[in-house]
Design an enzyme around this catalytic site. Sequence first.
Site, short mmCIF file in Angstrom:
data_model
loop_
_atom_site.label_atom_id
_atom_site.label_comp_id
_atom_site.label_asym_id
_atom_site.label_seq_id
_atom_site.Cartn_x
_atom_site.Cartn_y
_atom_site.Cartn_z
N SER A 11 0.83 -1.20 0.00
CA SER A 11 0.00 0.00 0.00
C SER A 11 0.87 1.26 0.00
O SER A 11 1.74 1.39 -0.86
CB SER A 11 -0.94 -0.07 1.20
OG SER A 11 -1.89 0.94 1.15
N ASP B 68 -9.75 -5.80 -4.52
CA ASP B 68 -9.30 -4.63 -3.75
C ASP B 68 -10.10 -3.39 -4.16
O ASP B 68 -10.15 -3.03 -5.34
CB ASP B 68 -7.80 -4.41 -4.02
CG ASP B 68 -7.17 -3.38 -3.11
OD1 ASP B 68 -7.91 -2.60 -2.48
OD2 ASP B 68 -5.93 -3.38 -3.01
N HIS C 250 -7.35 -5.68 -0.36
CA HIS C 250 -6.20 -4.86 0.00
C HIS C 250 -5.41 -5.43 1.17
O HIS C 250 -4.17 -5.41 1.17
CB HIS C 250 -6.69 -3.45 0.35
CG HIS C 250 -5.62 -2.40 0.31
ND1 HIS C 250 -5.00 -2.02 -0.85
CD2 HIS C 250 -5.04 -1.67 1.30
CE1 HIS C 250 -4.09 -1.08 -0.58
NE2 HIS C 250 -4.10 -0.86 0.71
#
Length: 412
Positions: free
Chosen positions: A191, A366, A397
Amino acid sequence: MKTSVRCSLHFLILVVCECSCGHWLELLMGPRLKEIDEGDENEGKAFQINDAQDLVEGYGYPFQSHEVLSQSGYVLSLHRIPYGIKRKQSNGTKRPVALFQHGLVSASDMWLFQGPNMDLPYALADAGYDVWISNMRGNVYSKAHKTLNPDRDKRFWDFSLHEVAYYDLPTITDYILNLTNHTNLYFLGHSIGSTVGMMFCALRPEYNSKIRLHLALAPLVYVTHAITLPHKIILMPSIPLTKTALANHIYNIFPRRPYFTRLLQMLCKDGMPLQQLCVSVIFMFVGADYGQFNTKHFPSIFTYFPAGTSTYLAQHTLQIYLNGTLSALDYGNNDTNFIKYNQTVPPQYNLSQVTHPVSLHYGNGDLLVTRKDIDFVEKLLPNSVGKFPVPYKDFNHMDFIWGIDAKKIIIR
Ligand SMILES: *[C@@H]1O[C@H](CO)[C@@H](O)[C@H](O)[C@H]1NC(C)=O
Ligand SMILES: *[C@@H]1O[C@H](CO)[C@@H](O)[C@H](O)[C@H]1NC(C)=O
Ligand SMILES: *[C@@H]1O[C@H](CO)[C@@H](O)[C@H](O)[C@H]1NC(C)=O
Ligand SMILES: *[C@@H]1O[C@H](CO)[C@@H](O)[C@H](O)[C@H]1NC(C)=O
Ligand SMILES: *[C@@H]1O[C@H](CO)[C@@H](O)[C@H](O)[C@H]1NC(C)=O
Ligand SMILES: *[C@@H]1O[C@H](CO)[C@@H](O)[C@H](O)[C@H]1NC(C)=O
Ligand SMILES: *[C@@H]1O[C@H](CO)[C@@H](O)[C@H](O)[C@H]1NC(C)=O
């Protein structure tokens, strides 16, 4: 979002908060900076969890912690699993280095708490890598500075992703390469951990040669997909909320706090009526993947998450997500922007400077980082080695961190 809408939201929250919610804000988001003579509330002191060392050693792996002084005075903890235990490995051999960088309000132990059957660092150690795990400044392991006191001095918290990229990652990279006598390393970012890795080489192109491969796991870079309505509803008021927090002297947001952890554990653990709500809220953010989420893990997830960061860094992440551009944090003030960046408009990070190889990994389920975003960023990266959807339908995610079969699915 329209500036006027944002302003009126900010105003509304401010008015409501002036009356009563300063305290609520503190309970929810994080402690107000203490005045010089206020007593310590010894918050967190009595709270013992297995930290990264206990976790790793508890699973039978060797563990080291290294303290590194970044160029701007922050004391950063690097955690290391120098070698694995599954295969007999000669102890002296030089192993390639893999450096993990966590995402928002997270820490090294998020990569470690589920153990060798599920977590990637153990797998890489067993596969012959020298595994290092970074802790971003301001989190539970890197809350120290040569001269600034994080509990008393707001200057400690005066950083966004920009400073992590510009000051900390160069120091960390140099430290590891020096100690291991390697010339390059593998970088794995999750991320915004990946985002910050790209910003790092955009700002310091001389480091490109030191990254052998950047494995970008759900990197939040350019947001080109249409933001879902629930995201809009929850995240749009969040920028004004962070401004309100700053106005209330809350500079350290979502630190690890015992009551917060216990509350979330109590609400969400198996057998509790609100568990479905916990699951729904999480899935609304990161994408629904019932197949990879084990509700038994709730207590440990909330033991290790959140781990704290600066309010500005959280604001910066929101800006990247909501504005859709990869720029430095806009302080909303020409003077502050100028002090930070030498220009009144926050600079954009130039991805054509990121010339090291990058492989882009993403989940089909995601909601935060979608295929559309990955397609877009791939075109901007001069040395992409490809896009790799995780071969599992609903992979979301957070499955990169806590997916039941993440290890099996990702490392095949
Ligand atoms: C590997 O070497 C280090 C230092 O030489 C030593 O402390 C450690 O015990 C060794 N580990 C194994 C598993 O042999
Ligand atoms: C590591 O740093 C030390 C001190 O700065 C230096 O003497 C040494 O040569 C460096 N080692 C490598 C491999 O760069
Ligand atoms: C580090 O690597 C260089 C060349 O790659 C080598 O000459 C040197 O002896 C190594 N130093 C150590 C301490 O292993
Ligand atoms: C937000 O996006 C617009 C264009 O979409 C851009 O002009 C502006 O610079 C961005 N603001 C920041 C702070 O990145
Ligand atoms: C900030 O700078 C921009 C251009 O750099 C200018 O257009 C704007 O008027 C300035 N704002 C203030 C409040 O000075
Ligand atoms: C800002 O610009 C001046 C003059 O161009 C330069 O000397 C200085 O190093 C710059 N500062 C930063 C932080 O880039
Ligand atoms: C980005 O970097 C490339 C390659 O160095 C350069 O050609 C380009 O002008 C830069 N773009 C911006 C907006 O600075």
